[in-house]
Scaffold this active site. Sequence first.
Site, mmCIF file in Angstrom:
data_model
loop_
_atom_site.group_PDB
_atom_site.id
_atom_site.type_symbol
_atom_site.label_atom_id
_atom_site.label_comp_id
_atom_site.label_asym_id
_atom_site.label_seq_id
_atom_site.Cartn_x
_atom_site.Cartn_y
_atom_site.Cartn_z
ATOM 1 N N HIS A 60 -48.268 58.555 18.876
ATOM 2 C CA HIS A 60 -47.795 57.646 17.825
ATOM 3 C C HIS A 60 -48.892 57.361 16.796
ATOM 4 O O HIS A 60 -48.623 57.325 15.589
ATOM 5 C CB HIS A 60 -47.264 56.342 18.417
ATOM 6 C CG HIS A 60 -46.114 56.560 19.363
ATOM 7 N ND1 HIS A 60 -45.655 55.574 20.194
ATOM 8 C CD2 HIS A 60 -45.347 57.659 19.602
ATOM 9 C CE1 HIS A 60 -44.635 56.052 20.910
ATOM 10 N NE2 HIS A 60 -44.450 57.315 20.567
ATOM 11 N N HIS A 216 -37.340 58.985 16.220
ATOM 12 C CA HIS A 216 -38.522 58.827 17.067
ATOM 13 C C HIS A 216 -38.989 60.169 17.626
ATOM 14 O O HIS A 216 -40.197 60.419 17.735
ATOM 15 C CB HIS A 216 -38.301 57.832 18.214
ATOM 16 C CG HIS A 216 -39.580 57.614 18.958
ATOM 17 N ND1 HIS A 216 -40.569 56.771 18.493
ATOM 18 C CD2 HIS A 216 -40.091 58.213 20.062
ATOM 19 C CE1 HIS A 216 -41.614 56.847 19.293
ATOM 20 N NE2 HIS A 216 -41.351 57.716 20.262
ATOM 21 N N ASP A 220 -42.734 61.772 17.343
ATOM 22 C CA ASP A 220 -43.520 62.381 18.428
ATOM 23 C C ASP A 220 -43.973 63.793 18.050
ATOM 24 O O ASP A 220 -45.117 64.184 18.307
ATOM 25 C CB ASP A 220 -42.677 62.473 19.710
ATOM 26 C CG ASP A 220 -42.551 61.147 20.439
ATOM 27 O OD1 ASP A 220 -43.371 60.235 20.208
ATOM 28 O OD2 ASP A 220 -41.628 61.036 21.273
ATOM 29 N N HIS A 243 -42.715 66.892 24.420
ATOM 30 C CA HIS A 243 -44.168 67.007 24.273
ATOM 31 C C HIS A 243 -44.704 68.356 24.765
ATOM 32 O O HIS A 243 -45.590 68.928 24.148
ATOM 33 C CB HIS A 243 -44.862 65.880 25.035
ATOM 34 C CG HIS A 243 -44.603 64.526 24.444
ATOM 35 N ND1 HIS A 243 -44.959 64.206 23.145
ATOM 36 C CD2 HIS A 243 -44.016 63.424 24.952
ATOM 37 C CE1 HIS A 243 -44.607 62.944 22.909
ATOM 38 N NE2 HIS A 243 -44.032 62.452 23.981
HETATM 39 ZN ZN LIG Z 1 -42.926 58.550 21.328
#
Ligand SMILES: [Zn+2]
Length: 284
Positions: A60, A216, A220, A243
């Site tokens: 973030h 969001h 990321d 991720h």
């Molecule tokens: Zn996040």
Amino acid sequence: MHSGVKVGLRLLPAPPGSGVIFRRTDLGGFEVEAIGRNVARVSYATSLMKKGVLISTTEHLLAALMGIGIDNAIVELDNLELPILDGSAQPFVEMVRRAGIRKQRRARTYMRIRRTVELRDGNKFIAIHPADSYSVSYSINFPHPLIGAETYAAELTPEVFQREIAPARTFGSLQDERAMRDMGLIRGVSAENCIVLNRDSVINGPLRYPDEFVRHKMLDLIGDLALLGRRILGRVVADRAGHAMHTAMVALLLRDRSLWEEATLDDEAGQMRSDMPVAAPTLA
Ligand SMILES: [Zn+2]
């Protein structure tokens, strides 16, 4: 967020060419560069590690810095995980805006993508196509009545990032909570720093955007791709990535130099030149 420990964080200026550097003030100022080779553990958050020193949940803050155009900064922290704050990048953006941004007298070096790069894993994928600017399109498909299939696309300018992406908060469901706590995760999570979903609704609404979830995920992604260490000139398209896939793309690009080249933008170089001191005219 995950460790539940208290942390203090300070942002400091850094010289041109530094990139973003994390500094652990509780470990004698040990520095960990925000760059792909230091990526350690990637599951529900992205963590860096160098010589056993961990910097956890970097995405973030790195998204905030990339989103508003900060290339060089030192991030001091006195514990192993960045603070979750409200679950978005907004508080980091406000920190930087309060401090102010200084334009440095060196043209920014971009990573210009030369040909399409793609990673695929079942129905998840991420691709980056050559382009003259940095844009992102993200799609998700979550089996929840409030989410379902969402796509969000944006040209990544500081204005768009601040208005449309930075405020989007992380989210999680009560159904997954027990399993995550059993894994030692989300020890710092509360209704103040995360959108909490039950089976069919948000228990701590209202949402900041109807499609806050996909925004969001884009946040990321921007934070993870910042680990390339340079701003991208390319069009990023991601579908149900996460991720692990974001950082796999970083590793692939850093490994294969034929996929990109360093570039500067002419108008930026011109702007930089016009910032330089000009000799005063001599009067005869
Ligand atoms: Zn996040």
